[in-house]
Write a protein that holds these residues in place. Structure first.
Motif, PDB file in Angstrom:
ATOM      1  N   TYR A 172       6.014   7.715 -11.286  1.00 13.36           N
ATOM      2  CA  TYR A 172       5.182   7.165 -10.227  1.00 13.36           C
ATOM      3  C   TYR A 172       3.942   8.027 -10.054  1.00 13.36           C
ATOM      4  CZ  TYR A 172       9.716   5.120  -8.956  1.00 13.36           C
ATOM      5  OH  TYR A 172      10.921   4.481  -8.977  1.00 13.36           O
ATOM      6  N   GLY A 184      -0.613   5.038  -0.946  1.00 11.22           N
ATOM      7  CA  GLY A 184      -0.051   4.045  -1.862  1.00 11.22           C
ATOM      8  C   GLY A 184       0.675   4.690  -3.018  1.00 11.22           C
ATOM      9  N   ASP A 190       2.866  -0.251 -14.086  1.00  5.87           N
ATOM     10  CA  ASP A 190       1.731  -0.995 -13.531  1.00  5.87           C
ATOM     11  C   ASP A 190       0.425  -0.610 -14.211  1.00  5.87           C
ATOM     12  OD1 ASP A 190       3.352  -2.318 -11.743  1.00  5.87           O
ATOM     13  OD2 ASP A 190       3.056  -0.855 -10.141  1.00  5.87           O
ATOM     14  N   TYR A 205       0.930  -0.258  -4.381  1.00  4.25           N
ATOM     15  CA  TYR A 205       1.771  -0.700  -3.275  1.00  4.25           C
ATOM     16  C   TYR A 205       1.426   0.158  -2.058  1.00  4.25           C
ATOM     17  CZ  TYR A 205       4.641  -3.255  -6.627  1.00  4.25           C
ATOM     18  OH  TYR A 205       5.080  -4.131  -7.600  1.00  4.25           O
ATOM     19  N   GLU A 206       1.078  -0.486  -0.979  1.00  2.00           N
ATOM     20  CA  GLU A 206       0.653   0.265   0.211  1.00  2.00           C
ATOM     21  C   GLU A 206       1.828   0.698   1.081  1.00  2.00           C
ATOM     22  OE1 GLU A 206      -2.419  -1.685   2.402  1.00  2.00           O
ATOM     23  OE2 GLU A 206      -3.645  -2.089   0.624  1.00  2.00           O
ATOM     24  N   ARG A 207       2.934  -0.045   1.003  1.00  2.00           N
ATOM     25  CA  ARG A 207       4.112   0.354   1.798  1.00  2.00           C
ATOM     26  C   ARG A 207       4.929   1.362   0.982  1.00  2.00           C
ATOM     27  NH1 ARG A 207       9.491  -0.982   2.446  1.00  2.00           N
ATOM     28  NH2 ARG A 207      10.277  -0.706   4.582  1.00  2.00           N
TER      29      ARG A 207
END
Length: 452
Positions: A172, A184, A190, A205-207
Motif C-alpha cells: 500500500y 488516502g 491500483d 481511497y479516501e476512507r
C-alpha cells in the motif's frame, strides 16, 4: 547449490567452509537462506565456530539474523560484534525491533550504540521509544513509502522505485497532503492498472482505516484481522502519518499475547519455556500454587463440617473426586471459551447476555446427560436408588454452577478492567471444588434419612 540439502547437511557444509576459510563459497550458501534458516543454523552451531560465522556475514545478513533471535541471543551477539560493527547492523534493522532490543540494554550501552548509529536512524528509533510499551507507536516502523495527493501515477511509481530498498512494505502507498496528514491510500495494484497521467487524488481511497500511536497493540491486531490488511497506517493526535504496522509485527503481537494468556491461565504468571532453569520455573509457579493451597483448605473445612453425614453413609466419599473433578473441568472449558472470545469480539450487554444464556444451556445439557449416566452407575454399583439420585442431582447442579462460574468470573474481571486471563484454570477449579462440595453434601444431608 543447497536446494536439495536438509538443514543438518547445510549446517555441516557451512562448518566445512568456515574451517577451510572459503568465504566466497560461504556467501553463496548464505544468500540462498531465509533469515529464519540463517538464525537456526547460527543457534545450532558449536560455540567455537560462531565467531567466524559472524565474521563471514555482511551487515545485511547480520541484521536479518538479529531480527530472528530472542533478546538474550541478540545481546550476546552485540557483545561479540563490538560497538562499531553493532551500530552498522542496528542501522539496517527495523526500527520497531531495534527499539524493543535497546529497551533491554543499560542506559550507558544504549547511549553508546545510538551515538554510533546513523543520525537519522538513531532519531527514528528514539522517537519510537517515546511511546508506551504495547501500543501501536511502539511496534510501528517508519520505513514506508508515502506519496502526495497531487502526484501523478507516473510520479508515484518513480518514487516507489527510488525507495524500494528503504521500504519494509510496498503493498500500500499512503497518501498525505501538504501538512503530512493522512488523506488516502493507493494499492500497488491500483497503480499498475491506472493511466500514468492520472492524479493520485482521483484513484485513491479516501476512507482509510488507521490506528493512532496510543492504540493498544491488541486492538491493532483485531483491526488487521477484521480487514485482512497487510499493513495499517499509524497517525498521531494531529492525524499526521508517522508510521505503519505490517502483518508480520501483528503476528508477533498475537503470539506474544496468546503466550501471556496461557501463562496466566496456567497460574504461572511469568514466562516458562524449555530453557527455563528448574529453580526459576519452580519460583514462578509457587506463589499462585501456595495461594491456591490455602484456598483449597476451605474444601477440607467443608468436608469436616459434613463429617457426620460421611460417617453415616461412607459411600458418599466414593463420588467426591468425580463431582469435584467434573465441576472443575467444565468451568475450565467455559473459561477458555470466554477468554478466547474476549480477544476477537467486542463485548456489550447483548453479547454478554447471549453468552451467559448459551453457557447456561450448555451446562444444563451436559448436566442432564452426565447426571443420568452417573445415577445409573451409582445405583448398579452400590445398589441404592436414593444414593444414585443424590449423586446425579448433585452432579447436575454442580455442572451448571461450574459452567456459569467459568463464564461469569472472567466477564466480571473484564468489566473491572482486569485481564480476564488471571481467572486462571487452577483458580476456577479450586473455587468450583468449594461450590461442588457444598452442593453435594448439602443435598446428601437433606436426604440422609433415606440413604441409611
Amino acid at each position: 547449490m543447497i536446494k536439495d540439502m536438509t538443514q543438518d547437511e547445510i549446517s555441516l557444509y557451512i562448518i566445512k567452509t568456515l574451517k577451510e576459510n572459503k568465504k566466497a563459497e560461504f556467501e553463496i550458501i548464505v544468500d540462498e537462506l531465509q533469515p529464519y534458516d540463517l538464525a537456526k543454523i547460527y543457534q545450532d552451531l558449536p560455540f567455537k565456530h560462531k565467531a567466524r560465522f559472524l565474521l563471514f556475514l555482511n551487515s545485511d545478513n547480520l541484521a536479518d539474523l538479529m531480527e530472528e533471535l530472542d533478546k538474550e541471543e541478540q545481546l550476546d551477539l552485540l557483545n561479540m560484534l563490538g560497538v562499531e560493527k553493532s551500530s552498522n547492523v542496528l542501522n539496517l534493522m527495523d526500527n520497531d525491533d531495534l527499539a524493543s532490543l535497546l529497551d533491554e540494554l543499560s542506559p550507558e550501552k544504549k547511549d553508546s550504540l545510538l551515538s554510533e548509529m546513523n543520525k537519522m536512524e538513531s532519531n527514528a528509533v528514539q522517537d519510537i521509544m517515546k511511546y508506551p510499551p504495547e501500543t501501536a507507536g511502539r511496534i510501528m516502523t517508519n520505513r514506508f513509502v508515502w506519496i502526495r495527493n497531487y502526484y501523478t501515477v507516473r510520479e508515484a511509481v518513480d518514487k516507489l522505485k527510488s525507495f524500494a530498498e528503504f521500504a519494509e512494505s510496498l503493498n500500500y502507498l499512503y497518501v498525505i497532503d501538504g501538512a503530512r496528514r493522512l488523506v488516502g491510500v493507493v494499492s500497488y495494484r491500483d497503480l499498475l492498472l491506472a493511466d500514468p497521467g492520472e492524479k493520485i487524488d482521483d484513484i485513491m481511497y479516501e476512507r482509510v482505516i488507521y490506528v493512532t500511536v496510543t492504540t493498544d497493540q491488541e486492538v491493532v491486531a483485531k483491526t488487521v484481522e477484521r480487514y485482512d490488511f497487510i499493513s495499517v497506517p499509524v497517525v498521531d493526535e494531529a492525524h499526521i502519518l508517522v508510521g505503519i504496522i505490517t502483518v508480520d509485527d501483528v503476528i508477533d503481537v498475537v503470539i506474544k499475547e496468546a503466550n501471556e494468556d496461557i501463562e496466566k491461565l496456567s497460574a504461572s504468571g511469568k514466562s516458562i519455556d524449555f530453557e527455563t532453569k528448574t529453580l526459576v520455573a519452580a519460583a514462578r509457579r509457587l506463589p499462585w500454587l501456595i495461594l491456591l493451597l490455602f484456598i483449597g483448605l476451605i474444601s477440607g473445612r467443608i468436608i469436616s463440617g459434613f463429617e457426620e453425614t460421611l460417617q453415616k453413609v461412607v459411600a458418599l466419599a466414593f463420588f467426591m473426586p468425580m463431582i469435584a473433578g467434573m465441576t472443575g473441568n467444565t468451568g475450565t472449558q467455559s473459561l477458555a471459551v470466554v477468554v478466547r472470545g474476549l480477544i476477537s469480539h467486542d463485548i456489550d450487554k447483548k453479547v454478554v447476555f447471549r453468552l451467559v444464556m448459551r453457557e447456561f444451556g450448555v451446562g444444563v445439557s451436559i448436566g442432564v446427560t452426565c447426571a443420568v449416566l452417573i445415577s445409573v452407575i451409582a445405583y448398579i454399583w452400590q445398589g441404592n436408588f436414593i444414593l444414585g439420585m443424590v449423586v446425579g442431582c448433585s452432579l447436575f447442579f454442580t455442572l451448571i454452577i461450574g459452567t456459569l462460574a467459568g463464564t461469569v468470573i472472567p466477564l466480571i474481571l473484564y468489566k473491572l478492567k482486569i485481564d480476564p486471563a488471571v481467572a486462571s484454570g487452577p483458580l476456577i477449579t479450586t473455587l468450583n471444588d468449594i461450590f461442588s462440595l457444598l452442593t453435594y453434601f448439602g443435598i446428601a444431608t437433606m436426604f440422609i434419612q433415606y440413604l441409611m
